[in-house]
Design a protein around this motif. Structure first.
Motif, mmCIF file in Angstrom:
data_model
loop_
_atom_site.group_PDB
_atom_site.id
_atom_site.type_symbol
_atom_site.label_atom_id
_atom_site.label_comp_id
_atom_site.label_asym_id
_atom_site.label_seq_id
_atom_site.Cartn_x
_atom_site.Cartn_y
_atom_site.Cartn_z
ATOM 1 N N THR A 1 50.932 43.041 25.838
ATOM 2 C CA THR A 1 50.134 42.442 24.762
ATOM 3 C C THR A 1 50.224 40.921 24.806
ATOM 4 O O THR A 1 51.128 40.352 25.422
ATOM 5 N N ALA A 2 49.298 40.297 24.101
ATOM 6 C CA ALA A 2 49.314 38.837 23.978
ATOM 7 C C ALA A 2 50.622 38.388 23.328
ATOM 8 O O ALA A 2 51.232 37.405 23.760
ATOM 9 N N ALA A 3 51.068 39.118 22.314
ATOM 10 C CA ALA A 3 52.315 38.757 21.621
ATOM 11 C C ALA A 3 53.509 38.856 22.570
ATOM 12 O O ALA A 3 54.407 38.000 22.552
ATOM 13 N N GLN A 4 53.531 39.888 23.414
ATOM 14 C CA GLN A 4 54.620 40.020 24.379
ATOM 15 C C GLN A 4 54.579 38.881 25.394
ATOM 16 O O GLN A 4 55.626 38.356 25.788
ATOM 17 N N ALA A 5 53.360 38.497 25.821
ATOM 18 C CA ALA A 5 53.223 37.397 26.781
ATOM 19 C C ALA A 5 53.700 36.081 26.173
ATOM 20 O O ALA A 5 54.357 35.277 26.843
ATOM 21 N N VAL A 6 53.397 35.863 24.898
ATOM 22 C CA VAL A 6 53.862 34.652 24.202
ATOM 23 C C VAL A 6 55.387 34.631 24.168
ATOM 24 O O VAL A 6 56.019 33.601 24.425
#
Length: 197
Positions: A24-29
């Motif tokens: 997810t985008a949150a995991q990538a952040v």
């Protein structure tokens, strides 16, 4: 490629490896990819955008349950594969649901085509961890399907498979159905009767 970027990429691949290539985008952040870096990687073809805030490494090998990981990530990791979809995971019966069944917390508010949401989440004792997603146990999935009133012949076939393979017992199945109420209990009773149990 700089050593810092290489380490970011390695960490992303480690995470994606536990989730069939998805993240997810949150995991990538959290790993260290800014939203600008995420857009760059999508535009450059390094990542595939699968859904809003859900990506995949393009060259990752496919798996029959990729869609379950995708919907779990779509739910923010809150969803549990359940009902008829859980029967497919456990290879029980002949059912082939047209949508993915996902149990979510009572307050969950998202919706999408191709998915059927059920509330609330099952108790943790009825949930198994898989690679990139969680799924209800065979007994719970059978009880959920009985409660949802799937075709009795499909339920009977799945119950028979589960009993023959030792994935549940009549008693555990009755207990799981009792937690869900009279409709589940009746469907399970009929399925066990058909199986001679």
């Amino acid at each position: 490629m700089s050593s810092a970027r290489l380490e970011l990429r390695r960490e992303l691949f480690r995470l994606a490896g536990r989730q069939h290539g998805f993240f997810t985008a949150a995991q990538a952040v959290k790993i260290g990819y800014s939203y600008q870096a995420q857009k760059y990687n999508v535009d450059a073809g390094n990542w595939l955008r699968v859904d809003r805030g859900v990506f995949r490494i393009p060259e990752w090998p496919t798996h029959p349950f990729d869609h379950l990981v995708r919907w779990t990530l779509w739910s923010g990791g809150q969803g549990v594969v359940s009902h008829a979809s859980a029967l497919v995971v456990h290879d029980l019966g002949e059912i082939d649901p047209a949508v993915v069944h996902l149990s979510v917390p009572a307050g969950f508010r998202r919706s999408a085509r191709g998915i059927r949401l059920h509330r609330p989440l099952p108790p943790a004792t009825h949930v198994e961890d898989r690679e990139g997603y969680r799924v209800t146990t065979p007994g719970r999935a059978l009880a959920e399907c009985a409660e949802a009133k799937i075709e009795q012949q499909w339920l009977e076939s799945a119950v028979n498979d589960a009993l023959e393979r030792g994935l549940t017992t009549p008693r555990r199945l009755r207990d799981a159905a009792a937690e869900l109420g009279a409709v589940a209990e009746f469907g399970v009773h009929l399925a066990l009767e058909a199986a001679g149990r």
